[in-house]
Scaffold this motif. Structure first.
Motif, short mmCIF file in Angstrom:
data_model
loop_
_atom_site.label_atom_id
_atom_site.label_comp_id
_atom_site.label_asym_id
_atom_site.label_seq_id
_atom_site.Cartn_x
_atom_site.Cartn_y
_atom_site.Cartn_z
N ALA A 97 1.30 -2.90 -7.57
CA ALA A 97 0.56 -3.37 -6.40
C ALA A 97 1.21 -4.59 -5.76
CB ALA A 97 -0.88 -3.71 -6.80
N LEU A 98 2.28 -5.11 -6.36
CA LEU A 98 2.89 -6.34 -5.86
C LEU A 98 4.33 -6.14 -5.39
CD1 LEU A 98 1.70 -8.64 -8.78
CD2 LEU A 98 0.97 -8.87 -6.41
N ASN A 143 -2.95 -3.10 2.70
CA ASN A 143 -2.44 -4.32 2.06
C ASN A 143 -1.45 -3.83 1.01
OD1 ASN A 143 -1.92 -6.71 0.75
ND2 ASN A 143 -3.93 -6.82 -0.26
N PRO A 144 -0.25 -3.49 1.46
CA PRO A 144 0.72 -2.88 0.53
C PRO A 144 1.39 -3.93 -0.34
CG PRO A 144 1.70 -3.10 2.69
CD PRO A 144 0.33 -3.68 2.80
N PRO A 145 2.12 -3.51 -1.37
CA PRO A 145 2.87 -4.48 -2.17
C PRO A 145 3.95 -5.09 -1.28
CG PRO A 145 2.92 -2.27 -3.16
CD PRO A 145 2.33 -2.12 -1.81
N TYR A 146 4.02 -6.43 -1.23
CA TYR A 146 5.02 -7.03 -0.33
C TYR A 146 5.78 -8.21 -0.93
CZ TYR A 146 0.88 -9.94 0.83
OH TYR A 146 -0.22 -10.75 0.78
N ARG A 166 -8.23 -10.62 -3.08
CA ARG A 166 -7.96 -12.01 -2.69
C ARG A 166 -8.81 -12.36 -1.47
NH1 ARG A 166 -4.69 -10.92 -6.76
NH2 ARG A 166 -2.49 -11.50 -6.64
N1 GLN Z 1 -1.15 -11.82 -1.84
C1 GLN Z 1 -0.83 -11.30 -3.12
C2 GLN Z 1 -0.26 -12.39 -4.01
O1 GLN Z 1 0.14 -13.40 -3.53
C3 GLN Z 1 0.15 -10.16 -3.00
C4 GLN Z 1 -0.53 -8.95 -2.55
C5 GLN Z 1 0.41 -7.86 -2.16
O2 GLN Z 1 1.57 -7.75 -2.55
N2 GLN Z 1 -0.11 -7.03 -1.36
O3 GLN Z 1 -0.28 -12.29 -5.20
#
Ligand code: GLN
Length: 280
Positions: free
Chosen positions: A210-211, A186-189, A94
């Motif tokens: 990854a999300l 940049n972990p899943p967040y 991204r």
């Molecule tokens: N920014 C990403 C999104 O909105 C999420 C990335 C993440 O979880 N590290 O899809």
């Protein structure tokens, strides 16, 4: 059939399926099928397309109409100054994540050599962009996905990075190797319950691994902070990408784990996106 007609038909089709960048996507898919640049396609719209290429193009347009991201269809995505190979096993890089690269370059302007770790490297876009920018940095990456490791290796090869990179396939909880000047992640967040509300291109095609940040969205960030606290040198920096509404929670977690919060950086949409801290 002329390229122009094929592209127009694709454009209408994608538009009818609510794909926002319908024309651009049609041109990119055509460029990919014909193995030419988009500029070449736009300048040669009066040329004919042969049957095999046309069938191929139609197939890709169909997949795009169902929401498959263009980056997965053409297996590439530009990030920072480079083009990365991607597939459905890794998150599509991204633009907001480029913030991390900018911050690293700014913070280490006058430092020649550092040893850094990327937790959850995915395609390798952060790790490899930094290594490309700074020839004396050494990078280590750890990712729970072995598929991601393969993708990152392909990208490292394409970018000509060999000796300064070590990649490990491991769960971060089990990872014990090294002491670092800098850790980035940049972990899943995304909260598990919010995954359903993501755009359908993201929701249906990008890897959940990854999300998915667990029920509270910060389960993985929590792990990353705890582990970083063990793997980082005193005075070392931790740079995390976060969701805009996680700032306070993440700041608290950092403090609890002996990090001093230096700054919170906003993304292009003016939302908090990146948090910089120092191990004290
Ligand atoms: N920014 C990403 C999104 O909105 C999420 C990335 C993440 O979880 N590290 O899809």
């Amino acid at each position: 059939m002329k390229l122009q007609t094929a592209i127009n038909d694709a454009y209408q089709n994608l538009k009818n399926n609510n794909i926002k960048s319908a024309l651009l996507d049609s041109e990119l898919l055509m460029a990919n099928v014909l193995k030419k640049s988009r500029e070449h396609i736009v300048l040669n719209l009066d040329k004919d397309i042969d049957k095999k290429d046309y069938d191929n193009f139609q197939n890709m347009v169909h997949q795009r109409s169902e929401g498959k991201p263009i980056a997965y269809l053409i297996n590439k995505k530009s990030f920072w100054k480079y083009e990365f190979y991607v597939n459905e096993h890794v998150l599509i890089p991204r633009p907001d994540t480029e913030l991390i690269i900018e911050q690293v370059l700014k913070l280490y302007q006058n430092k020649n050599k550092i040893n850094f770790l990327d937790i959850g490297f995915g395609s390798g876009c952060i790790l490899l962009s930094i290594l490309k920018e700074r020839q004396n940095f050494k990078g280590t990456g750890v990712d729970v996905s072995n598929y991601a490791l393969k993708v990152c290796e392909i990208n490292a090869f394409k970018l000509g990075i060999k000796n300064r990179l070590k990649l490990y396939n491991s769960n971060i909880d089990k990872f014990k190797i090294g002491k670092y000047d800098l850790i980035i992640s940049n972990p899943p967040y995304i909260k598990i319950l919010d995954l359903n509300y993501l755009e359908k291109d993201v929701k249906n095609f990008e890897p959940k691994l990854a999300l998915d940040g667990g029920l509270d969205g910060i389960s993985e960030i929590r792990k990353v902070i705890r582990k970083s606290s063990e793997l980082i040198k005193y005075g070392g920096k931790l740079i995390l990408e976060i969701e805009y509404n996680q700032t306070q929670e993440v700041k608290n977690l950092l403090k609890k784990n002996s990090f001093y919060v230096n700054s919170v950086v906003k993304d292009l949409a003016k939302n908090d996106r990146c948090i910089i801290s120092t191990k004290i």
